[in-house]
Design a protein around this motif. Sequence first.
Motif, mmCIF file in Angstrom:
data_model
loop_
_atom_site.group_PDB
_atom_site.id
_atom_site.type_symbol
_atom_site.label_atom_id
_atom_site.label_comp_id
_atom_site.label_asym_id
_atom_site.label_seq_id
_atom_site.Cartn_x
_atom_site.Cartn_y
_atom_site.Cartn_z
ATOM 1 N N SER A 99 0.820 -1.212 0.000
ATOM 2 C CA SER A 99 0.000 0.000 0.000
ATOM 3 C C SER A 99 0.852 1.260 0.000
ATOM 4 O O SER A 99 0.392 2.322 -0.429
ATOM 5 N N GLN A 100 2.089 1.148 0.456
ATOM 6 C CA GLN A 100 2.965 2.312 0.498
ATOM 7 C C GLN A 100 3.826 2.447 -0.749
ATOM 8 O O GLN A 100 4.601 3.397 -0.869
ATOM 9 N N ASN A 101 3.719 1.474 -1.654
ATOM 10 C CA ASN A 101 4.498 1.529 -2.888
ATOM 11 C C ASN A 101 3.758 2.210 -4.026
ATOM 12 O O ASN A 101 4.323 2.410 -5.101
ATOM 13 N N VAL A 129 -1.606 8.078 4.288
ATOM 14 C CA VAL A 129 -0.250 8.514 4.616
ATOM 15 C C VAL A 129 0.074 8.254 6.081
ATOM 16 O O VAL A 129 1.198 7.866 6.420
ATOM 17 N N PHE A 132 0.162 4.006 8.165
ATOM 18 C CA PHE A 132 1.226 3.015 8.009
ATOM 19 C C PHE A 132 2.294 3.102 9.102
ATOM 20 O O PHE A 132 2.623 2.082 9.725
ATOM 21 N N TYR A 186 3.761 13.914 8.622
ATOM 22 C CA TYR A 186 3.232 13.590 7.293
ATOM 23 C C TYR A 186 1.853 14.194 7.063
ATOM 24 O O TYR A 186 1.474 14.441 5.913
#
Length: 253
Positions: A99-101, A129, A132, A186
């Motif tokens: 999901s973070q890629n 954002v 994670f 973030y």
Amino acid sequence: MKSIWNKGWRPSLVLLLFFMFWEGITHFMEIPQWLLPAPSVIVKEAMESYSLFLPDIGATLELAIAGLLLGAAFGFLIAVMLHLVPALQNAFYPLLILSQNVPIIVLAPLLVIWFGFGFLPKLLIIILVCFFPVTIAALDGFKNAPDELKHYMKMSGASGRQTFTKVELPNALPPLFSGLKIAATYSVMGAVISEWLGAEKGIGVFMTLSSSAFRTDRVFIAIFIIIFFSMLFYSVIVLIEKRIIKWLPEGEK
């Protein structure tokens, strides 16, 4: 107060020297203001045009705070669920990494297509954002709880729930707050990025309009606002951390 001064004067001095160098180099090299305005020009513009971006600050803060709170809560609940059900962790942990890629700037247009231009797609971006680092930090904290304490709880007849609340959860608090600090910094940037989708107001909108008009001084105003509130959110998390985990030895905080 003395401790804060001892820790803070060095970075303050570095920042002062940096801004002095910046001011000097722009005048010495006669750099055009549209290319790189001097700090004094930026401050002057901020004082003269604050009425233009004050409503934008409120809109961005509302979005950032809502996204941070929901993202942190969502991330913590996911961590608890994956920890308590190892089969779920084996199945979904790789998906968390994946999901973070996916770049947010690529995912954002899809969210607009699915949910429109309202508040929801922007909120979802910040949640994606923020959740994670909270999830990963909490999972690591649960996993690294001392085995001898868990064994002692088991030998004492404690239930799995008691072991979690008395051993694993307290052990996860320091890394959890580390994840919250990352998420806090973030959140503001995530809010600004989400506003590039087509919001009516916000620091992201103010930055986009200023950049289009080659008002570099106003772009730097937006940048400094983002930095300020990111540091403010981070400081709030630090204060909460000190109040909640003050029972830990000083070296473990």
